[in-house]
Design an enzyme around this catalytic site. Structure first.
Site, PDB file in Angstrom:
ATOM      1  N   SER A 143     159.099  -8.467 -53.110  1.00 20.10           N
ATOM      2  CA  SER A 143     158.366  -7.225 -53.373  1.00 20.10           C
ATOM      3  C   SER A 143     157.363  -6.994 -52.262  1.00 20.10           C
ATOM      4  O   SER A 143     156.913  -7.945 -51.606  1.00 20.10           O
ATOM      5  CB  SER A 143     157.629  -7.331 -54.713  1.00 20.10           C
ATOM      6  OG  SER A 143     156.709  -6.270 -54.884  1.00 20.10           O
ATOM      7  N   THR A 167     170.993  -7.000 -66.024  1.00 21.46           N
ATOM      8  CA  THR A 167     171.445  -6.102 -67.092  1.00 21.46           C
ATOM      9  C   THR A 167     170.792  -4.724 -67.014  1.00 21.46           C
ATOM     10  O   THR A 167     171.269  -3.780 -67.637  1.00 21.46           O
ATOM     11  CB  THR A 167     171.164  -6.710 -68.478  1.00 21.46           C
ATOM     12  OG1 THR A 167     169.770  -7.030 -68.588  1.00 21.46           O
ATOM     13  CG2 THR A 167     171.996  -7.963 -68.693  1.00 21.46           C
ATOM     14  N   ILE A 193     167.090  -2.671 -61.070  1.00 18.83           N
ATOM     15  CA  ILE A 193     167.549  -3.025 -59.733  1.00 18.83           C
ATOM     16  C   ILE A 193     168.714  -4.003 -59.805  1.00 18.83           C
ATOM     17  O   ILE A 193     169.693  -3.887 -59.061  1.00 18.83           O
ATOM     18  CB  ILE A 193     166.390  -3.622 -58.913  1.00 18.83           C
ATOM     19  CG1 ILE A 193     165.340  -2.539 -58.610  1.00 18.83           C
ATOM     20  CG2 ILE A 193     166.892  -4.229 -57.611  1.00 18.83           C
ATOM     21  CD1 ILE A 193     164.068  -3.069 -57.971  1.00 18.83           C
ATOM     22  N   GLY A 194     168.650  -4.974 -60.703  1.00 13.97           N
ATOM     23  CA  GLY A 194     169.710  -5.967 -60.809  1.00 13.97           C
ATOM     24  C   GLY A 194     171.054  -5.360 -61.132  1.00 13.97           C
ATOM     25  O   GLY A 194     172.073  -5.721 -60.523  1.00 13.97           O
ATOM     26  N   TYR A 235     151.330 -12.385 -59.854  1.00 14.92           N
ATOM     27  CA  TYR A 235     152.642 -11.818 -59.508  1.00 14.92           C
ATOM     28  C   TYR A 235     152.813 -11.774 -57.988  1.00 14.92           C
ATOM     29  O   TYR A 235     153.838 -12.201 -57.444  1.00 14.92           O
ATOM     30  CB  TYR A 235     152.776 -10.416 -60.089  1.00 14.92           C
ATOM     31  CG  TYR A 235     153.995  -9.663 -59.628  1.00 14.92           C
ATOM     32  CD1 TYR A 235     155.258  -9.988 -60.104  1.00 14.92           C
ATOM     33  CD2 TYR A 235     153.889  -8.611 -58.715  1.00 14.92           C
ATOM     34  CE1 TYR A 235     156.391  -9.303 -59.684  1.00 14.92           C
ATOM     35  CE2 TYR A 235     155.007  -7.913 -58.293  1.00 14.92           C
ATOM     36  CZ  TYR A 235     156.257  -8.262 -58.783  1.00 14.92           C
ATOM     37  OH  TYR A 235     157.377  -7.580 -58.356  1.00 14.92           O
TER      38      TYR A 235
END
Length: 264
Positions: A141, A16, A19-20, A154
């Site tokens: 990433s 939404t 990047i997506g 992460y």
């Protein structure tokens, strides 16, 4: 290069914003039908409306589900049983000292960043192999290689995505299905824009100065010396989903501006 994905159905998670959404837009522009996902029903509806206005005759729909849970993944799969393209983009991050990172923090990032992709690939990849065509892309990433000390949990999840994507690629041996990972670096998403704007107001400097300073301070090895745009990452993802990328399989495709200082 003309990428034509007409007749292909894509699922893009966490799509939404940022990047997506740029990936979803790129796939729609290439002719694919696209299902986007996020947790918030309101965000999904708003993004679908926006994407439908970007071009005529695009086929886009949305499914609201929390992919950090088995039930959320099951809900997405039930709504969209088959896909030719799966982009595992959904992900969360946070800066936190290692000694203050609880078991729950580790588990939460692992569930969202890793297990969502594992569960969806377990379902969609089977159909791709049966049809002998498909594309799976994990949005990892540079932090999966260049593990950040202030976001160790992460970085761990992004390294895990690289391991999963490489292992899944081996299951596609001799087929027209590919599985790859894409490694962005710091990217100027809406969330980063808000952070930059707040810092700029506080320091009485321009947003561009703040953005450039962030890269110099936190990613000094960057060659492009700036934040990437979401569309720049999306271009790489759309290519990895294309027929033209048929010989690219099991790869970690870097679009991080040269931060990772290795030859391969």
């Amino acid at each position: 290069m003309k990428i034509d994905l007409k007749g292909k159905a894509a699922v893009v998670t966490g799509a939404t914003h940022g990047i997506g959404r740029a990936i979803a837009t790129g796939l729609l522009e290439a002719g694919a039908s696209v299902t986007i996902n996020a947790r918030s029903r309101d965000d999904v509806h708003a993004a679908v409306d926006t994407l439908r206005r970007t071009a005529l005759n695009v086929e886009v729909r949305g499914v609201a589900a929390d992919l950090g849970t088995p039930d959320g993944c099951a809900a997405l799969v039930k709504a969209i049983p088959d896909a030719d393209i799966l982009v595992n983009n959904v992900g969360i991050y946070e800066q936190r000292d290692f000694f203050d990172t609880s078991d729950d923090d580790w588990q939460r990032l692992f569930d969202v960043n890793v297990m969502s992709g594992v569960r969806l690939a377990r379902h969609y990849l089977r159909g791709m192999l049966q049809r002998d065509w498909g594309r799976v892309v994990f949005v990892s990433s540079e932090s999966g290689i260049n593990i950040p000390a202030d976001m160790l949990h992460y970085g761990f999840t992004k390294a895990a995505q690289l391991a999963v994507s490489r292992g899944l690629a081996k299951l596609t041996r001799g087929t027209a299905v590919t599985v790859n990972a894409v490694l962005p670096g710091p990217t100027r998403t809406e969330g980063v824009e808000r952070m930059i704007a707040a810092m700029a107001a506080e320091q009485h400097r321009s947003p561009d100065e703040i953005a450039a300073g962030f890269v110099r301070e936190h990613r000094p090895s960057s060659i492009i010396q700036r934040l990437a745009a979401p569309e720049e990452v999306a271009h790489m993802v759309v290519y990895a989903c294309s027929p033209q990328a048929s010989a690219t399989n099991g790869a970690a495709l870097r679009v991080e501006g040269g931060i990772v200082d290795t030859l391969v």
